[in-house]
Design an enzyme around this catalytic site. Structure first.
Site: not given
Length: 480
Positions: A330-332
Site C-alpha cells: 500500500e505504501e510503495s
C-alpha cells in the site's frame, strides 16, 4: 640597593602593570561597543511569533510533522531573518486578530482578505494571493456536460454546503443569469465542501463550487477534475502585521519580492498545489487495495522480492509477515524509489524526521532492510501507545495502521472525539474512523478534546481498509 629601595621599585612596577591592564581592558571594552550594530538591539528572545489557522493550505500535522504551504513559507522567511519560529494557532480570524492586538503574535501567516474591514485593523504585506470561486466538474465523463460558460449551468444541479459563501455566490449567480440553476444542498450535516469535491470525482455529483486555491490542492488528490471555470470576481489577500509594525512589514515585503517573481516555480508551491498527493498516481497505478492489482504482483512462490526481510522483522513482534507485506504494498508497491509529496521515502515510506530519529541517512531511507526494520520499530512504539486503549490485538492493529499513516496524535484525537460524542473509543470501523473524519470540520478540530488540530481523515480511513483488504487476500493466496 637597600631593602627599602627594592620595595619601592617592586611597588612601582606593580602599579605600572596594573595601569597597563586597566588601559588594555578599557581599550578592548571600547572596541566591543563599537562592534555592536547601530539602532535598537534585539530582545534576548528573538523568536518570530506567528499566528495562523488550521487548514489544508496553512498549517496541519501529518505523520506528526508540521506541514502546510503558509507554514513552510513563513519558516523560510524566519530562516532568512535568522530568527527561531513559534507557531500559534487560533480558532478563527477574530481570535487571530485579538492575539495580534495583544502582542501574542507579530505576524499573521494566513490569507487575510484585503477588504476595508481588515485594512482598518492590520497592515497587509507579503505575496498577494488572487483567488476566485471556481466550478468543480469532471474533466471527461460520459453523460455529464463540460461547462465552459456560467450560462450553461441553467438546468444543471450544482451541490454546495448551505450557509457557506459558496451557497451565497450560487444564489447570486442564479439571479444574474435569470434563474434555472438547480441548487442542491446535502442532507447530511457531516458533509463538507471537500467531501463534495470528492463526490464529483467519484461520480456521485456532477458539479460543485469552491475557492480556486482549495480547488488546486484538491485536484492533486483528484486529477480527473476540471477547475478552470471562474464563477466569481477576484478576491485579494495576503499576510498581515499590526498597523504600526512597518519595520516587520518591510522585511516581509523585501523577502516576498523574490518569491513573487517566480511563485509558480517555487518548490513549496508545486508541492502543495501541483504535485499529486499520491505519488503512485503518476504511473497510472491505483492505490485502492484492488484485488486485481494485488494479484498482478503476486507470484506462485512470493509476494515481493523482500519477503525474507518481512519474515525476519515481523517475527520481532510476533506478527504475520504478510501483514507487513500488505503495508509495504500500500505504501510503495514495493518500489524503493517512490518519494511522496511529503518527503517520505522507501518501500515503507519513512518520513524524514522519523528517519533521522532512528539514525537513517538519506541513502538508508531507500534501503529495503533498513526501511522495514525502522517501520517495525514504529509499529512497536505505536502498539505500546494504544495497548491500554484498545485491548483486542486484532482491533488494535487497525489503530496502529491508522497512526502509521496519519501520526498517532490524530488517532488519539479521534479516540477522544469518539468518547465525547457517544461512539466506541476502542472500535475502529464506524466509530473512531468516523471521529477521524470529523477532524476536517472546524467545530471538531477546534474542539477542546482535540490536541493536534485539522486533519484530512478520508485518506487514512481508506488506507486502513486497503491494507486489511490486501492482507486478507495474501492470507488466502500467498505462501504462509
Amino acid at each position: 640597593m637597600t631593602r627599602h629601595q627594592l620595595h619601592i621599585v617592586v611597588c612601582l612596577a606593580a602599579s605600572l602593570l596594573l595601569a597597563a591592564v586597566l588601559l588594555l581592558a578599557a581599550c578592548s571594552g571600547s572596541k566591543k561597543v563599537d562592534s555592536l550594530p547601530a539602532g535598537p538591539q534585539p530582545a534576548p528572545d528573538d523568536t518570530l511569533r506567528v499566528g495562523t489557522l488550521y487548514s489544508p493550505t496553512t498549517y496541519f500535522l501529518y505523520r506528526d510533522e508540521p506541514m502546510g504551504y503558509e507554514y513552510e513559507m513563513v519558516r523560510q522567511f524566519a530562516d532568512t531573518l535568522g530568527r527561531p519560529l513559534k507557531i500559534v494557532v487560533a480558532e478563527n480570524f477574530s481570535v487571530l486578530l485579538d492575539k495580534l492586538d495583544r502582542g501574542e503574535v507579530e505576524l499573521l501567516a494566513c490569507q487575510i482578505p484585503q477588504t476595508a474591514q481588515y485594512k482598518q485593523k492590520v497592515l497587509h504585506c507579503g505575496v498577494e494571493e488572487v483567488t476566485t470561486q471556481v466550478l468543480v466538474q469532471p474533466r471527461n465523463r460520459k453523460g455529464v456536460k463540460r461547462i465552459s460558460d456560467v450560462t450553461e449551468l441553467v438546468g444543471k444541479k450544482v451541490a454546495v454546503e448551505k450557509g457557506t459563501k459558496y451557497y451565497s455566490r450560487l444564489l447570486n449567480l442564479n439571479e444574474e443569469i435569470g434563474g434555472g440553476i438547480e441548487i442542491v444542498t446535502p442532507d447530511q450535516d457531516s458533509i463538507i465542501t471537500q467531501d463534495l469535491v470528492r463526490m464529483v470525482s467519484d461520480g456521485s455529483l456532477d458539479y460543485t463550487i469552491i475557492d480556486s486555491d482549495i480547488a488546486s490542492l484538491e485536484s492533486t488528490y483528484y486529477p480527473d477534475l476540471d477547475i478552470s471555470l471562474k464563477v466569481s470576481l477576484e478576491q485579494r489577500s495576503s499576510w498581515a502585521v499590526g498597523k504600526g509594525n512597518t519595520q516587520l512589514a518591510d522585511e516581509v515585503n523585501r523577502w516576498a519580492a523574490g518569491v513573487a517573481t517566480n511563485r509558480a516555480e517555487q518548490p513549496v508551491h508545486r508541492r502543495y498545489f501541483e504535485q499529486a498527493k499520491n505519488s503512485l498516481l503518476s504511473s497510472g497505478d491505483k492505490r485502492d487495495g484492488n484485488v486485481v492489482q494485488v494479484a498482478r504482483m503476486l507470484s506462485a512462490t512470493a509476494i515481493s522480492p523482500y519477503d525474507e526481510i518481512f519474515r525476519k522483522e515481523a517475527a520481532r513482534l510476533g506478527w504475520d509477515w504478510r501483514f507487513l507485506a500488505a503495508v509495504a504494498y500500500e505504501e510503495s508497491r514495493f518500489n524503493n524509489n517512490v518519494e511522496s509529496w511529503a518527503g517520505a521515502k522507501g518501500i515503507m515510506q519513512i518520513m524524514p524526521r522519523t528517519a533521522r530519529a532512528h539514525g537513517l541517512s538519506d541513502a538508508e531511507m531507500k534501503d529495503p532492510a533498513r526501511s522495514v526494520e525502522t517501520a517495525m520499530k514504529i509499529f512497536a512504539t505505536l502498539d505500546g501507545i494504544f495497548k491500554s486503549k484498545v485491548k483486542d490485538p486484532a482491533e488494535r492493529r487497525k489503530f496502529v495502521l491508522a497512526a502509521y499513516n496519519a501520526g498517532h496524535g490524530h488517532i488519539l484525537d479521534a479516540i477522544a472525539l469518539a468518547r465525547k460524542y457517544g461512539l466506541s473509543p476502542d472500535v475502529w470501523d464506524a466509530n473512531v474512523s468516523e471521529a477521524l473524519l470529523m477532524k476536517s470540520r472546524p467545530e471538531y478540530y477546534n474542539d477542546p478534546a482535540v490536541k493536534s488540530g485539522y486533519f484530512r481523515g478520508i485518506e487514512t480511513v481508506n488506507y486502513v481498509s486497503n491494507v486489511l483488504s490486501t492482507y486478507n487476500y495474501y492470507l488466502s493466496h500467498a505462501p504462509s
